[in-house]
Design an enzyme around this catalytic site. Structure first.
Site, PDB file in Angstrom:
ATOM      1  N   THR A  12      -1.704  14.856   6.805  1.00 28.12           N
ATOM      2  CA  THR A  12      -0.895  15.873   7.460  1.00 28.12           C
ATOM      3  C   THR A  12      -1.746  17.130   7.643  1.00 28.12           C
ATOM      4  O   THR A  12      -2.761  17.319   6.962  1.00 28.12           O
ATOM      5  CB  THR A  12       0.373  16.185   6.623  1.00 28.12           C
ATOM      6  OG1 THR A  12       1.270  16.962   7.408  1.00 28.12           O
ATOM      7  CG2 THR A  12       0.025  16.912   5.343  1.00 28.12           C
ATOM      8  N   GLU A  13      -1.357  17.978   8.585  1.00 20.90           N
ATOM      9  CA  GLU A  13      -2.059  19.237   8.861  1.00 20.90           C
ATOM     10  C   GLU A  13      -3.520  19.028   9.264  1.00 20.90           C
ATOM     11  O   GLU A  13      -4.410  19.773   8.839  1.00 20.90           O
ATOM     12  CB  GLU A  13      -1.985  20.180   7.652  1.00 20.90           C
ATOM     13  CG  GLU A  13      -0.572  20.550   7.230  1.00 20.90           C
ATOM     14  CD  GLU A  13       0.203  21.313   8.298  1.00 20.90           C
ATOM     15  OE1 GLU A  13      -0.425  22.041   9.079  1.00 20.90           O
ATOM     16  OE2 GLU A  13       1.437  21.173   8.345  1.00 20.90           O
ATOM     17  N   LYS A  16      -2.847  16.956  14.617  1.00 25.23           N
ATOM     18  CA  LYS A  16      -2.364  15.912  15.534  1.00 25.23           C
ATOM     19  C   LYS A  16      -1.734  16.521  16.775  1.00 25.23           C
ATOM     20  O   LYS A  16      -1.917  16.018  17.883  1.00 25.23           O
ATOM     21  CB  LYS A  16      -1.338  14.999  14.840  1.00 25.23           C
ATOM     22  CG  LYS A  16      -1.883  14.083  13.789  1.00 25.23           C
ATOM     23  CD  LYS A  16      -0.854  13.060  13.335  1.00 25.23           C
ATOM     24  CE  LYS A  16       0.440  13.666  12.848  1.00 25.23           C
ATOM     25  NZ  LYS A  16       0.281  14.535  11.654  1.00 25.23           N
ATOM     26  N   THR A  17      -0.980  17.605  16.592  1.00 27.22           N
ATOM     27  CA  THR A  17      -0.288  18.200  17.736  1.00 27.22           C
ATOM     28  C   THR A  17      -1.267  18.864  18.693  1.00 27.22           C
ATOM     29  O   THR A  17      -1.139  18.736  19.914  1.00 27.22           O
ATOM     30  CB  THR A  17       0.777  19.200  17.263  1.00 27.22           C
ATOM     31  OG1 THR A  17       1.719  18.522  16.433  1.00 27.22           O
ATOM     32  CG2 THR A  17       1.499  19.807  18.446  1.00 27.22           C
ATOM     33  N   LYS A  38       7.833  12.694  20.134  1.00 20.10           N
ATOM     34  CA  LYS A  38       7.748  12.918  18.690  1.00 20.10           C
ATOM     35  C   LYS A  38       9.032  12.360  18.100  1.00 20.10           C
ATOM     36  O   LYS A  38      10.010  13.087  17.896  1.00 20.10           O
ATOM     37  CB  LYS A  38       7.617  14.418  18.397  1.00 20.10           C
ATOM     38  CG  LYS A  38       7.510  14.790  16.927  1.00 20.10           C
ATOM     39  CD  LYS A  38       6.110  14.761  16.433  1.00 20.10           C
ATOM     40  CE  LYS A  38       6.013  15.319  15.007  1.00 20.10           C
ATOM     41  NZ  LYS A  38       4.652  15.203  14.448  1.00 20.10           N
ATOM     42  N   SER A  42       9.810  16.715  10.817  1.00 21.05           N
ATOM     43  CA  SER A  42      10.398  17.556   9.770  1.00 21.05           C
ATOM     44  C   SER A  42       9.596  18.843   9.691  1.00 21.05           C
ATOM     45  O   SER A  42       8.437  18.891  10.092  1.00 21.05           O
ATOM     46  CB  SER A  42      10.394  16.823   8.415  1.00 21.05           C
ATOM     47  OG  SER A  42       9.078  16.465   8.038  1.00 21.05           O
ATOM     48  N   ASP A  55       6.085  21.362  16.751  1.00 16.03           N
ATOM     49  CA  ASP A  55       5.201  20.346  17.323  1.00 16.03           C
ATOM     50  C   ASP A  55       5.856  19.677  18.533  1.00 16.03           C
ATOM     51  O   ASP A  55       5.215  19.465  19.572  1.00 16.03           O
ATOM     52  CB  ASP A  55       4.863  19.276  16.276  1.00 16.03           C
ATOM     53  CG  ASP A  55       4.036  19.831  15.129  1.00 16.03           C
ATOM     54  OD1 ASP A  55       3.515  20.951  15.255  1.00 16.03           O
ATOM     55  OD2 ASP A  55       3.916  19.138  14.100  1.00 16.03           O
ATOM     56  N   GLU A 116       3.449  10.920  19.126  1.00 12.48           N
ATOM     57  CA  GLU A 116       2.832  11.548  17.952  1.00 12.48           C
ATOM     58  C   GLU A 116       3.600  11.164  16.697  1.00 12.48           C
ATOM     59  O   GLU A 116       4.813  11.359  16.603  1.00 12.48           O
ATOM     60  CB  GLU A 116       2.812  13.071  18.092  1.00 12.48           C
ATOM     61  CG  GLU A 116       2.112  13.753  16.917  1.00 12.48           C
ATOM     62  CD  GLU A 116       2.194  15.269  16.971  1.00 12.48           C
ATOM     63  OE1 GLU A 116       2.246  15.884  15.894  1.00 12.48           O
ATOM     64  OE2 GLU A 116       2.220  15.823  18.087  1.00 12.48           O
TER      65      GLU A 116
END
Length: 226
Positions: A12-13, A16-17, A38, A42, A55, A116
């Site tokens: 995560t982080e 990806k976006t 998407k 969350s 996102d 995504e």
């Protein structure tokens, strides 16, 4: 036939976006009718229009097809934690059939659809199923986003291996500089290019905040995309 891709990350982080927006921009510039999806998000905010995920809003803005928010992000949760926890706590099952129905809807409107994921490859969506399981059920080619930082080589190799073990093609990968380039950045990138057996689509430099609102498509080359 609509081209479809699933974007996952080494963690995560890892951007990806930002990478997804870059892909949508690059595909739009090549003349495709693009749509970002998407399915599950969350970490969102309450707005006058309802709960909105940043996102998903970025994907909506960078799609060339005009889409309602609900088309881009059918399952949205406010708390920033693993979606399977919130799904169980709130009694909102993350239904694969509904996710696939949403994907079919976008495929009817666009000829280049980017999905995504959430978190990393094995992010759980329930006690028994992961996001990877849904990607496999859809037979989606995978684009891997590598957040370039200490530890990324191991994470990238493990994720690439997991994707291939699932029987899905690794269509390409993107290096995303999640921090300013350090002393060993060039060596990291060289090693990643040697170890990941998939087309290298480009490197997105460290751009600071709001990178997804910038022209990031120019950093990618889609010719090698499988």
């Amino acid at each position: 036939m609509t081209k479809r891709y699933f974007v996952t990350g080494t963690d995560t982080e890892v951007g990806k976006t930002v990478a997804s927006c870059a892909l949508l921009q690059a595909a739009t510039q090549r003349g495709y009718r693009t749509a970002g999806f998407k399915p599950v998000a969350s970490g969102s905010e309450r707005t006058p229009d309802g709960i909105r995920n940043g996102d998903a809003l970025a994907l909506q803005r960078n799609s060339s097809v005009a889409l309602a928010y609900e088309q881009v992000n059918p399952y949205v949760f406010e708390e920033p934690t693993s979606p399977h926890i919130l799904s169980a706590e709130l009694g909102v099952p993350l239904d694969f059939t509904a996710m696939s129905h949403g994907l079919r809807e976008l495929e009817r409107q666009a000829d280049w659809v980017l999905v995504e994921g959430a978190g990393g490859w094995f992010t759980p969506l329930s006690a028994s199923q992961t996001f990877a399981d849904w990607a496999v059920s859809e037979q989606l080619p995978v684009i891997l986003v590598v957040g370039v930082k200490l530890g990324c080589i191991n994470h990238a190799m493990l994720t690439a291996q997991a994707v291939r073990s699932a029987g899905l093609p690794l269509a390409g990968w993107i290096a995303n500089d999640v921090v300013a380039q350090g002393k060993r950045h060039a060596e990291y990138l060289t090693t990643l290019r040697q170890k990941i057996d998939a087309p290298f689509l480009g490197e997105i430099p460290w751009l600071g905040g709001e990178a997804e609102q910038q022209d990031v498509g120019r950093y990618l080359q889609l010719d090698g995309l499988r």
